[in-house]
Design a protein around this motif. Sequence first.
Motif, mmCIF file in Angstrom:
data_model
loop_
_atom_site.group_PDB
_atom_site.id
_atom_site.type_symbol
_atom_site.label_atom_id
_atom_site.label_comp_id
_atom_site.label_asym_id
_atom_site.label_seq_id
_atom_site.Cartn_x
_atom_site.Cartn_y
_atom_site.Cartn_z
ATOM 1 N N ASN A 110 0.804 -1.228 0.000
ATOM 2 C CA ASN A 110 0.000 0.000 0.000
ATOM 3 C C ASN A 110 0.833 1.273 0.000
ATOM 4 N N LEU A 111 1.976 1.217 -0.677
ATOM 5 C CA LEU A 111 2.803 2.405 -0.853
ATOM 6 C C LEU A 111 2.439 3.032 -2.193
ATOM 7 N N ARG A 112 2.334 4.329 -2.220
ATOM 8 C CA ARG A 112 1.920 5.030 -3.429
ATOM 9 C C ARG A 112 3.134 5.575 -4.177
ATOM 10 N N PRO A 113 3.465 4.960 -5.310
ATOM 11 C CA PRO A 113 4.590 5.463 -6.109
ATOM 12 C C PRO A 113 4.286 6.870 -6.642
ATOM 13 N N ARG A 114 5.342 7.605 -6.927
ATOM 14 C CA ARG A 114 5.182 8.933 -7.521
ATOM 15 C C ARG A 114 4.709 8.792 -8.964
ATOM 16 N N LEU A 115 4.094 9.838 -9.458
ATOM 17 C CA LEU A 115 3.640 9.885 -10.845
ATOM 18 C C LEU A 115 4.797 9.606 -11.795
ATOM 19 N N GLU A 116 5.937 10.202 -11.529
ATOM 20 C CA GLU A 116 7.100 10.013 -12.399
ATOM 21 C C GLU A 116 7.544 8.550 -12.450
ATOM 22 N N THR A 117 7.424 7.848 -11.351
ATOM 23 C CA THR A 117 7.817 6.444 -11.316
ATOM 24 C C THR A 117 6.945 5.623 -12.255
ATOM 25 N N PHE A 118 5.642 5.845 -12.180
ATOM 26 C CA PHE A 118 4.736 5.153 -13.101
ATOM 27 C C PHE A 118 5.088 5.477 -14.549
ATOM 28 N N ASN A 119 5.266 6.757 -14.831
ATOM 29 C CA ASN A 119 5.556 7.177 -16.200
ATOM 30 C C ASN A 119 6.863 6.579 -16.713
ATOM 31 N N ARG A 120 7.904 6.563 -15.867
ATOM 32 C CA ARG A 120 9.168 5.982 -16.314
ATOM 33 C C ARG A 120 9.027 4.490 -16.578
ATOM 34 N N LEU A 121 8.278 3.809 -15.727
ATOM 35 C CA LEU A 121 8.103 2.377 -15.917
ATOM 36 C C LEU A 121 7.336 2.093 -17.214
ATOM 37 N N VAL A 122 6.267 2.838 -17.470
ATOM 38 C CA VAL A 122 5.523 2.672 -18.731
ATOM 39 C C VAL A 122 6.435 2.999 -19.916
ATOM 40 N N GLU A 123 7.219 4.056 -19.780
ATOM 41 C CA GLU A 123 8.132 4.453 -20.849
ATOM 42 C C GLU A 123 9.126 3.336 -21.167
ATOM 43 N N TYR A 124 9.793 2.814 -20.153
ATOM 44 C CA TYR A 124 10.818 1.805 -20.384
ATOM 45 C C TYR A 124 10.232 0.457 -20.789
ATOM 46 N N LEU A 125 9.048 0.116 -20.288
ATOM 47 C CA LEU A 125 8.383 -1.096 -20.759
ATOM 48 C C LEU A 125 8.039 -0.955 -22.238
ATOM 49 N N SER A 126 7.572 0.223 -22.623
ATOM 50 C CA SER A 126 7.234 0.479 -24.026
ATOM 51 C C SER A 126 8.475 0.404 -24.902
ATOM 52 N N LEU A 127 9.548 1.029 -24.465
ATOM 53 C CA LEU A 127 10.794 1.002 -25.232
ATOM 54 C C LEU A 127 11.332 -0.414 -25.388
ATOM 55 N N ALA A 128 11.095 -1.242 -24.387
ATOM 56 C CA ALA A 128 11.554 -2.631 -24.427
ATOM 57 C C ALA A 128 10.592 -3.515 -25.218
ATOM 58 N N GLY A 129 9.524 -2.921 -25.748
ATOM 59 C CA GLY A 129 8.552 -3.681 -26.530
ATOM 60 C C GLY A 129 7.651 -4.560 -25.684
ATOM 61 N N SER A 151 4.079 12.624 -23.524
ATOM 62 C CA SER A 151 5.188 12.021 -24.278
ATOM 63 C C SER A 151 5.224 10.506 -24.107
ATOM 64 N N VAL A 152 4.911 10.020 -22.912
ATOM 65 C CA VAL A 152 4.901 8.585 -22.657
ATOM 66 C C VAL A 152 3.706 7.947 -23.366
ATOM 67 N N SER A 153 2.583 8.633 -23.338
ATOM 68 C CA SER A 153 1.396 8.160 -24.046
ATOM 69 C C SER A 153 1.675 8.035 -25.544
ATOM 70 N N SER A 154 2.325 9.034 -26.118
ATOM 71 C CA SER A 154 2.671 9.009 -27.544
ATOM 72 C C SER A 154 3.613 7.858 -27.859
ATOM 73 N N LEU A 155 4.589 7.643 -26.991
ATOM 74 C CA LEU A 155 5.522 6.535 -27.180
ATOM 75 C C LEU A 155 4.789 5.201 -27.167
ATOM 76 N N LEU A 156 3.886 5.040 -26.222
ATOM 77 C CA LEU A 156 3.129 3.799 -26.112
ATOM 78 C C LEU A 156 2.289 3.566 -27.364
ATOM 79 N N VAL A 157 1.600 4.590 -27.835
ATOM 80 C CA VAL A 157 0.797 4.464 -29.054
ATOM 81 C C VAL A 157 1.692 4.111 -30.238
ATOM 82 N N GLU A 158 2.846 4.752 -30.308
ATOM 83 C CA GLU A 158 3.808 4.466 -31.383
ATOM 84 C C GLU A 158 4.237 2.998 -31.352
#
Length: 184
Positions: A110-129, A151-158
């Motif tokens: 029940n720890l709440r990650p920061r917004l940036e943490t979520f975004n970086r994880l989505v970004e790097y998961l997307s980059l890794a395919g 920017s992360v949303s655009s990357l994911l859509v791409e």
Amino acid sequence: MASKGIERDVITYNTLIQGLCKVGRINEAMGFYHKLLEVGLKPSVSTYTPLIVSFCNEGNVDEAVELVKKMKDRGIEPLVCTNDCIITALCKKGKVEEGLSWLVEMLKRNLRPRLETFNRLVEYLSLAGRVDDVLPVLNAMFEIGCLLERSVSSLLVEKLCSSDGRLQGEELLDEILLIDKLNV
């Protein structure tokens, strides 16, 4: 301090460690950490956090993770920001699977990650395919009220679109758009 009969305590060591970490002198900070242990003082969360953050910032995530283990062995729980830092550093090192595991552990506790943490994880998961792994992260993210950076949303859509313009993972994209629409 010793020559004046002033006893050094954990606060003294923590102050030195924090200051040295701020100016990038992590090896000297680690020296004071070891001295603190040698003299029998008990490190605190304020001892570990600047060291872990500094190691993460330097790209030495393995050393940071090792300190988190030592911290937990002493019964000290890392701060949310410490976990966030580890996740981001793991992702930057290409260890997105480990970053994802850290996020899952945070959410279980029940720890709440920061917004940036979520975004970086989505970004790097997307980059890794690894777009299939993105959906649970997005679900958790949207559940606690965080939004995806443009920017992360655009990357994911791409990443969901193939090079010939055909959509891959159409169901995943539909679900992402539905989740996003519900959160607006």
